[in-house]
Design an enzyme around this catalytic site. Structure first.
Site, mmCIF file in Angstrom:
data_model
loop_
_atom_site.group_PDB
_atom_site.id
_atom_site.type_symbol
_atom_site.label_atom_id
_atom_site.label_comp_id
_atom_site.label_asym_id
_atom_site.label_seq_id
_atom_site.Cartn_x
_atom_site.Cartn_y
_atom_site.Cartn_z
ATOM 1 N N HIS A 95 9.154 31.181 57.719
ATOM 2 C CA HIS A 95 9.739 32.187 56.832
ATOM 3 C C HIS A 95 9.955 33.521 57.535
ATOM 4 O O HIS A 95 10.697 34.363 57.038
ATOM 5 C CB HIS A 95 8.971 32.317 55.506
ATOM 6 C CG HIS A 95 7.616 32.948 55.579
ATOM 7 N ND1 HIS A 95 6.450 32.229 55.748
ATOM 8 C CD2 HIS A 95 7.220 34.236 55.478
ATOM 9 C CE1 HIS A 95 5.421 33.038 55.749
ATOM 10 N NE2 HIS A 95 5.853 34.268 55.597
ATOM 11 N N ASP A 153 5.139 25.632 58.280
ATOM 12 C CA ASP A 153 5.745 26.965 58.244
ATOM 13 C C ASP A 153 5.690 27.632 59.622
ATOM 14 O O ASP A 153 4.945 28.580 59.837
ATOM 15 C CB ASP A 153 5.024 27.817 57.191
ATOM 16 C CG ASP A 153 5.841 29.041 56.789
ATOM 17 O OD1 ASP A 153 6.760 29.412 57.539
ATOM 18 O OD2 ASP A 153 5.548 29.630 55.731
ATOM 19 N N SER A 159 1.869 37.190 58.235
ATOM 20 C CA SER A 159 2.583 35.930 58.377
ATOM 21 C C SER A 159 2.881 35.639 59.844
ATOM 22 O O SER A 159 3.448 36.477 60.530
ATOM 23 C CB SER A 159 3.896 35.972 57.595
ATOM 24 O OG SER A 159 3.633 35.828 56.237
HETATM 25 N N1 ARG Z 1 4.133 33.677 50.353
HETATM 26 C C1 ARG Z 1 4.383 33.775 51.759
HETATM 27 C C2 ARG Z 1 4.100 35.159 52.274
HETATM 28 O O1 ARG Z 1 4.487 36.120 51.692
HETATM 29 C C3 ARG Z 1 5.791 33.457 52.111
HETATM 30 C C4 ARG Z 1 6.078 32.032 51.987
HETATM 31 C C5 ARG Z 1 7.515 31.698 52.205
HETATM 32 N N2 ARG Z 1 7.765 30.434 51.568
HETATM 33 C C6 ARG Z 1 8.480 30.286 50.457
HETATM 34 N N3 ARG Z 1 8.520 29.134 49.866
HETATM 35 N N4 ARG Z 1 9.158 31.285 49.947
HETATM 36 O O2 ARG Z 1 3.525 35.317 53.325
#
Ligand code: ARG
Length: 705
Positions: A66, A202, A634
């Protein structure tokens, strides 16, 4: 583990005995050192919004899928859709440049509090303090830049009680090396986002390039070569067990753990509901159109993902605040702080004003906060208004120096690239629907007296119909097409810009906000700054036995903890790891969020796990630790006690969505991709063994812990 996103500079001050007991084998010097290579040299801030880590001596960097999503979208077309299909560069020549993307590598950080506060006393009037502090910050940052050699800035910690200098090298040549198919990298989509158990691969890979002397360049250069980092992380295939030591290094973006109860309350019952409602509307309209047209789906993929990510975040945060009674807990803490202050005249003098001022300021802020939310999420939730706002520098130049051709040309030049970028991913018919819906909600939900003039125009001339007004705007504004914008930029005049209905709409919102809303909020916030600083200082003075970590502010932090399951709610326990079995269980060819690519299905059905299987013969996919992280982390490396890479942090769990506001050690978990799944996706699924072979794979026995 404990709460804490710690400044690596102070790793020596952390409880070394506790860290060693948990399994840390590294010395403080091996974690953070300015003079010799240490872990900090392997961890980079990616583009200001994510974290990456070096995994080879040739600048190869891992981060999340992401985090690379936008780059993947940019390099995709319906004909060559690498976002959908995945991609691994077979040679260096196939790696794809990303102008504008950069990584920052920390050179050093320094506590400069005493220098910044030189000449400041407890009685210095606030305005004067601000001026002194700003002046000192600028001087210190400017000196540290060494005439452009480094990027340097100062960040305050603990609500302005402490100041730190951060010095970085910025590398502007970061090339895409590879990523799995979206169905792997975003497996589970928005349904699984912010949730455990997880089965998402991811990750994506980039390579940092430098000039022949290993020095950064501001932009991609054809003759650049792979950067040789001072340190890269060895990769462990050993796998994780419950209780293993885990350290996360990275750049957490923002937490507000010192937000007072009144601030929490405002978030809970004003800001979050507004954001949720407006994003919900925008996402539904985008999705409708994305489902109609594959090209549009690609254009809006990245924007959709980022808006959806925080849409769900706000929902979870509000649910959590209600369930965990976060506001009440903060109120209780404030009551006890208040008692402590009142018990002593000296304290009353030092901190006595803080809580009263805070509560008064929030009472004031609540009157305007909704307006601010609707400016951000409704007006600026539409793309045309955002594009119009980009015209501001040109507008001001045309207005103030109409005969200065050079200045006007400069403003025009500054717009060319952003405009091209903008229209690459734009559909005016989609935007028109969003505009109609969001502006109508703005008019309905914000106090009448605080609405911009344009609402009166719509009332008087369009019978109150935003649909009719949108017809007029989107038919007549030149901001709806690239050709028309370029025609305007070829011969820009103030009259044309001022007459444009898209720009007029923006300008009405902008003037109302900057003249009627913002000044009121700024006055209240100025009072809050001082009160917050005193409030945080009082808390720390009262609880001397507790070592507080500063709120996240996009600076390098480390967090340590262990691999650990959790109890989600009554009678529900979550295991600490997932395996490929769960991918097959979730697989659903009729739901785009849970499609499993054909090749992956075949490999998993054959249990073709190669050297990446765990000791029970399963393919590990993800695991959780109790590290304290937030957005911006992330892509962060999860490192075992020996400093070897065991995973990539990529998310948080639903039960602890209030974690940015209040930390709960029993509930909060950090969700990580198991490095063995990452390698499996590269080597087995992606057929790119050469990329794995670039890494330093180690096998030093089980993780310490
Ligand atoms: N919730 C994650 C974060 O903010 C981002 C994940 C991205 N994946 C998704 N399905 N939108 O670090």
């Amino acid at each position: 583990a404990d709460e804490g996103m710690w400044l690596p500079l102070f790793v020596k001050r952390l409880n070394q005995a506790d860290m060693q007991k948990k399994g840390l084998k590294l010395t403080a010097e091996e974690i953070y050192s300015v003079n010799s290579s240490s872990l900090k040299d392997a961890v980079v801030q990616l583009g200001g919004f994510c974290t990456g880590e070096f995994v080879s001596s040739q600048g190869l960097m891992l981060t999340n899928h992401h985090c690379g999503y936008d780059a993947l979208q940019t390099h995709s077309t319906p004909q060559n859709n690498i976002l959908q299909n995945g991609f691994f560069a077979a040679t260096r020549a196939e790696e794809k440049t990303n102008p504008g993307l950069f990584v920052d590598i920390l050179v050093r950080m320094e506590d400069i509090t005493s220098k910044v506060l030189e000449g400041v006393t407890p009685t210095t009037p606030e305005q004067e303090r601000v001026a002194i502090v700003q002046q000192h910050q600028k001087e210190m940052a400017d000196a540290a830049k060494e005439s452009g050699r480094y990027v340097a800035y100062v960040r305050d910690m603990f609500g302005g009680n402490e100041y730190y200098l951060f010095v970085y090298q910025r590398f502007g040549d970061v090339r895409l090396v590879g990523a799995p198919p979206e169905a792997v990298g975003k497996f589970g989509g928005d349904t699984d986002n912010w949730m455990w158990p997880r089965h998402t691969g991811d990750f994506s890979m980039f390579r940092v390039y430098a000039d022949k002397d290993n020095k950064p360049t501001a932009t991609p250069q054809a003759d650049n070569v792979p950067y040789v980092p001072k340190k890269h992380l060895p990769v462990s295939l050993q796998g994780v067990s419950e209780g293993d030591f885990a350290m996360v290094f990275g750049f957490p973006g923002r937490t507000q753990r010192f937000l007072p109860a009144a601030g929490l309350q405002m978030t809970l019952d004003q800001s979050n509901p507004a954001r949720i409602k407006l994003r919900d509307t925008r996402l539904k309209l985008w999705k409708e159109d994305m489902e109609q047209d594959p090209a549009l789906r690609l254009k809006y993929a990245s924007k959709y993902a980022s808006i959806a990510n925080y849409w769900k975040y706000y929902i979870g945060q509000n649910e959590g605040m209600k369930r965990l009674k976060t506001v009440d807990a903060k109120k209780a803490e404030e009551a006890s702080l208040d008692q402590w202050i009142r018990a002593d005249q000296g304290r009353v003098q030092q901190y006595g004003e803080a809580l009263t001022t805070i509560n008064q300021a929030y009472t004031g802020l609540r009157e305007y906060n909704l307006s601010a939310n609707y400016v951000n999420e409704a007006a600026f939730g539409t793309e045309i208004v955002t594009l119009a706002s980009r015209m501001m520098p040109l507008y001001m130049t045309l207005k103030t120096t109409p005969t200065d051709k050079a200045a006007i040309q400069k403003a025009v030049e500054g717009l060319k690239e952003p405009v091209t970028e903008y229209f690459k991913d734009y559909s005016s018919s989609t935007d028109k629907k969003v505009f109609t819906a969001l502006m109508a909600l703005y008019g309905k939900d914000v106090p009448q007296a605080q609405l911009p003039d344009v609402f009166q125009t719509v009332q008087k001339e369009y019978g109150g119909s935003w649909a009719k007004y949108a017809d007029y705007v989107f038919t007549n504004s030149f901001l709806t097409s690239e050709a028309k914008v370029n025609a305007f930029l070829a011969n820009p005049t103030l009259a044309k810009l001022e007459a444009d209905p898209g720009f007029k709409t923006f300008n009405s919102v902008y003037l109302n906000y900057t003249q009627n809303i913002l000044p009121k909020m700024q006055t209240l916030q100025a009072g809050l700054t001082r009160a917050n600083r005193l409030y945080v200082a009082a808390l720390r003075a009262k609880n001397t036995q507790k070592v507080y970590s500063p709120d996240a502010n996009s600076t390098l932090r480390l967090s340590y903890g262990t691999v650990r399951p959790y109890k989600g709610r009554d009678a529900v326990r979550y295991d600490y790891k997932t395996t490929a079995q769960g991918i097959l269980e979730k697989e659903d060819p009729t739901n785009e969020e849970f499609v499993v690519p054909k090749k992956e299905l075949e490999l998993l059905k054959q249990k073709d796990y190669g050297r990446f299987a765990d000791k029970d013969g399963n393919l590990p996919v993800a695991f959780i630790t109790d590290n304290d992280i937030t957005g911006g982390n992330s892509g962060s490396p999860v490192i075992n006690g020996r400093g070897e890479l065991i995973g990539l942090a990529f998310d948080g769990n639903w039960e602890a969505m209030t974690g940015d506001l209040a930390y709960d050690p029993e509930l909060k978990r950090c969700i990580n991709a198991d490095i063995r799944y990452v390698l499996w996706c590269i080597e087995k699924l992606g057929g790119a063994r050469h990329i794995v072979d670039e890494m330093t794979i180690v096998n030093n026995g089980p993780n310490p812990g």
